[in-house]
Design an enzyme around this catalytic site. Structure first.
Site, mmCIF file in Angstrom:
data_model
loop_
_atom_site.group_PDB
_atom_site.id
_atom_site.type_symbol
_atom_site.label_atom_id
_atom_site.label_comp_id
_atom_site.label_asym_id
_atom_site.label_seq_id
_atom_site.Cartn_x
_atom_site.Cartn_y
_atom_site.Cartn_z
ATOM 1 C CD GLU A 163 49.677 38.460 40.873
ATOM 2 O OE1 GLU A 163 48.682 39.062 41.104
ATOM 3 O OE2 GLU A 163 49.905 37.836 39.815
ATOM 4 C CD GLU A 356 50.116 33.718 38.716
ATOM 5 O OE1 GLU A 356 49.473 34.440 38.203
ATOM 6 O OE2 GLU A 356 50.089 33.484 39.872
HETATM 7 C C1 GCO Z 1 47.191 36.561 39.928
HETATM 8 C C2 GCO Z 1 47.183 35.483 40.912
HETATM 9 C C3 GCO Z 1 46.273 34.306 40.245
HETATM 10 C C4 GCO Z 1 45.199 34.555 39.092
HETATM 11 C C5 GCO Z 1 45.827 34.892 37.693
HETATM 12 C C6 GCO Z 1 44.816 35.188 36.721
HETATM 13 O O1 GCO Z 1 47.723 36.854 39.069
HETATM 14 O O2 GCO Z 1 45.987 37.309 40.106
HETATM 15 O O3 GCO Z 1 48.345 34.825 41.052
HETATM 16 O O4 GCO Z 1 45.786 33.523 41.334
HETATM 17 O O5 GCO Z 1 44.362 33.497 39.055
HETATM 18 O O6 GCO Z 1 46.854 35.674 37.914
HETATM 19 O O7 GCO Z 1 44.229 36.235 36.896
#
Ligand code: GCO
Length: 451
Positions: A163, A356
């Protein structure tokens, strides 16, 4: 219908969120260690100093993964644990920790997918300007070389950055600085450029130094839109247009971070819009940035749903009263796994991996000692069913990583949000597999047939 043969079922975590041992065995400080020391920046001033204590309990955690049938594990390496100053001297104990973890995973037949950078930037490099420093991409490449030298004999799968939109926008600047001073937008774009260059140099370093043929990808995020009514062509058109759009004064979009990698250029629309704020860059930079990668990772959670009015204007539709929201106040939107995978696949023609997806929920231990989380099961059932539809229509999706394996330190939300399939008691560090964990086990066992 099942998912394709060879579809990989996994879980994700990141180093700072689960490891703890923040000050142990020679680890250097990261910007998150520093941020957590600033009162008022994290929920109830909590820190990741101990968090799940995975650093000491990794064997127990790998055992739980094994029991759940997890096939692939997306984890990250803490850059300052391996290189305490960010560059230069290597910390052998830090290197050794990941060696032991990787061996433990392989012993249990779980394939590691390693994210090289998941936000815990070395404080020493931050003090030198971080991603704004013209050397920042070389620093990252030096670190990646250390990963190749030490782990690539056993690790095949790599994710360069997690990200970038988020850490460039929030993690690296805005939230890290208690003064509240925001960088100029031109600096944000410069940092973004250096981050893309870092990605490109990382890919080149992997190709050059990996001890086996590596599979390398990247895990961006961005605002997503889905059609309000999937059967109305203009709604579909509106949502697609917005998903590929760029808005003023923000880099929190998808294509600014994808077009350069897959097409070798910044999107024209953005270059025009950002105008004088654009950094200077060379053709050589763009060549490095577009070094071929093997798949596109997507972190997808929620989306806005949109329609189009008679004049062709995109309008965001309100949610119906009582809509199923998560504990982070974001609307659940299962359609996003279908449309997101499909559109990015159509645009870039690269295999997709969902790096994710998951749900923050208010989980607690019941009188029977178990953690019942029907909301998460329902969330995952709906999202995975939508992903299945994309696969059925020929979108080349190779795997799915649920966020997260276990409850952990949710950045500025501290421990107030629980995302895990496994519950963590932060006083005793006891782990309890939630109902959703057992359910996910069945999904994996049947390769998605039960959905
Ligand atoms: C993000 C990160 C993760 C977070 C998840 C939940 O997307 O912010 O990659 O570390 O914990 O997404 O918010």
């Amino acid at each position: 219908m099942e998912f394709s043969k060879g579809f990989k079922w996994g879980v994700s975590t990141s180093a700072y969120q689960i490891e703890g041992a923040a000050l142990e065995d020679g680890k250097g400080l990261s910007i998150w260690d520093m941020k957590c020391r600033q009162p008022g920046l994290v929920f109830e001033n909590q820190t990741g100093e101990i968090t799940c204590d995975h650093y000491h309990r990794y064997k127990e955690d790998v055992k739980i993964m094994k029991d759940l049938g997890i096939q692939v594990y997306r984890m990250s390496i803490s850059w300052p644990r391996v290189l305490p100053q960010g560059v230069g001297e290597i910390n052998p104990k830090g290197v050794d920790f990941y060696n032991r973890l990787i061996d433990e995973l392989l012993k249990h037949n779980i394939e590691p997918f390693i994210t090289m950078f998941h936000w815990d930037y070395p404080q020493k490099l931050y003090e030198k300007g971080g991603w704004l420093n013209p050397d920042s991409s070389n620093w990252f490449a030096e670190y990646v070389r250390v990963l190749m030298d030490n782990y690539s004999d056993r690790v095949k799968n790599w994710i360069t950055l997690n990200e970038p939109q988020a850490f460039v926008r929030w993690g690296h600047y805005e939230l890290n600085d208690a003064s509240g001073i925001k960088p100029a937008f031109s600096e944000t774009l410069l940092a973004a450029h250096n981050v893309l260059l870092s990605h490109g140099k990382a890919v080149q370093t992997v190709r050059q130094y990996s001890k086996q043929d590596a599979i390398v990808g990247y895990a961006p995020v961005g605002d997503l839109y889905v059609p309000y009514d999937e059967d109305v062509a203009t709604d579909v058109e509106a949502a697609k247009k917005e998903t590929f759009s760029i808005k003023p004064l923000t880099v929190f979009n998808s294509i600014w971070w994808m077009d350069p990698i897959f097409n070798g250029n910044y999107p024209e629309e953005g270059r025009k819009l950002y105008g004088e704020d654009m950094p200077e860059y060379s053709d050589e930079d763009m060549k490095i940035i577009s070094s071929p990668i093997d798949y596109l990772g997507l972190n997808m959670y929620s989306a806005k749903h949109v329609s189009q009015d008679k004049d062709g204007n995109v309008i965001e539709m309100p949610r119906e009263p009582g809509h199923f929201y998560t504990h982070m106040d974001s609307p659940t939107e299962p359609k996003v796994l279908y449309w997101g995978s499909k559109w990015f696949y159509d645009r870039y023609k690269k295999p997709i991996i969902i790096t994710e997806n998951g749900m923050p929920n208010m989980d607690c231990v019941s009188a029977d000692g178990c953690v019942h989380d029907p909301q998460r099961i329902e969330f995952l059932r709906r999202y995975l069913t939508s992903l299945k539809k994309a696969c059925k229509e020929g979108v080349d999706v190779r795997g799915y990583f649920q966020w997260s394996f276990m409850d952990n330190f949710e950045w500025s939300h501290g421990f107030s949000k629980r995302f895990g399939l496994v519950y963590v008691d932060y006083t005793t560090r006891q782990r309890i597999i939630k109902d959703s964990g057992y359910w996910y086990k069945d999904v994996i066992r049947t390769n998605g047939k039960i959905l």
